[in-house]
Each structure stands twice: as C-alpha cells, then as structure tokens.
Design an enzyme around this catalytic site. Structure first.
Site, PDB file in Angstrom:
ATOM      1  N   LEU A 134       4.421  -9.911  90.121  1.00  0.00           N
ATOM      2  CA  LEU A 134       5.085  -9.445  91.326  1.00  0.00           C
ATOM      3  C   LEU A 134       4.461 -10.213  92.483  1.00  0.00           C
ATOM      4  O   LEU A 134       3.236 -10.370  92.538  1.00  0.00           O
ATOM      5  CB  LEU A 134       4.878  -7.945  91.537  1.00  0.00           C
ATOM      6  N   ASP A 135       5.294 -10.675  93.402  1.00  0.00           N
ATOM      7  CA  ASP A 135       4.742 -11.365  94.557  1.00  0.00           C
ATOM      8  C   ASP A 135       3.790 -10.452  95.314  1.00  0.00           C
ATOM      9  O   ASP A 135       3.899  -9.220  95.255  1.00  0.00           O
ATOM     10  CB  ASP A 135       5.874 -11.817  95.490  1.00  0.00           C
ATOM     11  N   ALA A 136       2.863 -11.048  96.050  1.00  0.00           N
ATOM     12  CA  ALA A 136       1.883 -10.252  96.784  1.00  0.00           C
ATOM     13  C   ALA A 136       2.543  -9.285  97.758  1.00  0.00           C
ATOM     14  O   ALA A 136       2.044  -8.175  97.972  1.00  0.00           O
ATOM     15  CB  ALA A 136       0.913 -11.175  97.527  1.00  0.00           C
TER      16      ALA A 136
END
Length: 231
Positions: free
Chosen positions: A78-80
């Site tokens: 998951l992107d930050a």
C-alpha cells in the site's frame, strides 16, 4: 539413577523477546504457532511504507516501528499515503498466489473522492480500458458508498478544497499497478482524497484498529484466498 526433570518450555514464548505472547490484538505480539508459517493482518496507518527499511531521505515511517514478528514480509504493498489492510507472511510464494492478475484475486478499496461521481463515471471505471500511460485497466466493480462509511479521522487530516463536495466510492480490483486507484479516479474527474483497502479475497479488515495486527486463524486464512461471490 534418578531421572532429571526436563526443562519445561512455553510453546507460545517468543525467543527474541522472551515470555509468553498472549495478546492477539495488541501491537506488540500475537500467538505464535511453532513449526508453522504465519499470515498476519495489519491495519497500515497513513504515512507508513509497506517495508521495514527506510527510503533514503524519506519522511515516511516504516513497518519496523510496529513490533511485527521477525521474518515476515509484506504481500504486495500500500502506498505510504494509503491506509488499510496489509497482509504479511513468512511463507514463500504467497505474493504470486495473491497478486498475479491471472488469478483474478479480488481486493476492495474505499476511496474518498472530490465531488459525487455520476453513473457514467462509475460505468467508465467498471468497464476498464482506462489508459493510465503504459497500460489499460482491467474491468472492475465500482459503486457509491451511501451513506459514507463511519471511519476514524485520518492523522493528519484530509485536506479538502473549499466549496468542493466529496463522496465515497468502492472499487473492487483484480490488479494493483502503481497508484492505480488514484490514477483511475483522477482519469474520470474525481481525484482521490483518502484511500483505504478494506478487503482481500473474502477477508475483511473489520474493526482492526490502525497500527494493530493479528495472526489469522485457519478460517480467516481460507477467507483470504476465497472468492467472496462463491464463499
């Protein structure tokens, strides 16, 4: 000769930390099963990379801050700036089983977007073939979430544009290219403000709080690999 008593051990003791681990919903541990692989559900908060090592010069935190057990790795990412369900395991081969688009393994995302998408925008998302530069999206499922989901506020708060409404939609994908959901919603005129992954296969994030993790039992593990339409 008198038999010496053997040393008793607690099979739930963590050798690296010492002492029993008995709190399945706490941040610092979960019940370990000896001589077996583990599958962990983690609610990744905003601002955390899906990896244990920092990126040089990055302002984002890493998974190393959450006392996850040694030897596990993130299944996908998951992107930050995204939140929600992240699975981790020490079992080889699960990445391919879960993430290869040929397996059509479903993941559901909830996106808070600018304005309210109409039926045409949702149909365009669902139809697929949205050109995101280098690839076209596969068909997916798209729907409005009305009423909006009851979620804890994000930290830091979402930045809204003045006089621009917002709404929530659900997208169910079988692929996961770089920043795909955000690029899809922007392509149909509804930039994403907040993004959470809430389901993988038939397993739901549920009420697992941000920053918490737990090991999945047999039935929950089966749910991860199930088709929610035939579950």
């Amino acid at each position: 000769m008198k038999k010496q008593p053997g040393r008793r051990t607690n099979r739930f003791s963590h050798p690296a930390r010492g002492g029993p681990v008995r709190f399945p919903f706490c941040r610092i541990g979960f019940p370990l099963q000896p001589s077996s692989v583990v599958l962990i559900a983690f609610h990744k908060p905003y601002g955390v990379l899906s990896q244990f090592t920092p990126e040089p010069g990055s302002r984002w935190r890493t998974l190393a801050e959450f006392a996850l057990p040694a030897g596990v790795y993130a299944l996908g990412r998951l992107d930050a700036d995204s939140e929600g369900l992240l699975l981790l395991s020490d079992e080889p081969g699960l990445n391919t089983r879960l993430l290869d688009p040929r397996h059509a393994h479903r993941r559901e995302y909830w996106a808070q977007v600018e304005r309210v998408p109409d039926s045409a925008a949702l149909a365009r998302l669902a139809r697929g073939r949205i050109d995101l530069g280098g690839f076209a999206t596969l068909p997916c499922r798209a729907r409005r979430l009305d009423p909006a989901p009851a979620l804890p506020p994000r930290d830091p708060p979402v930045r809204f544009r003045k006089n621009v409404s917002d709404s929530w939609i659900a997208l169910e994908l079988t692929e996961g290219k770089n920043r795909q959901v955000r690029r899809m919603t922007a392509a149909v005129g509804h930039p994403t403000l907040r993004l959470l992954r809430v389901r993988i296969g038939g397993f739901l994030l549920g009420d697992l709080a941000p920053g918490r993790f737990r090991e999945l039992g047999r039935a929950e593990r089966a749910a991860v690999f199930s088709d929610p339409d035939h579950g």
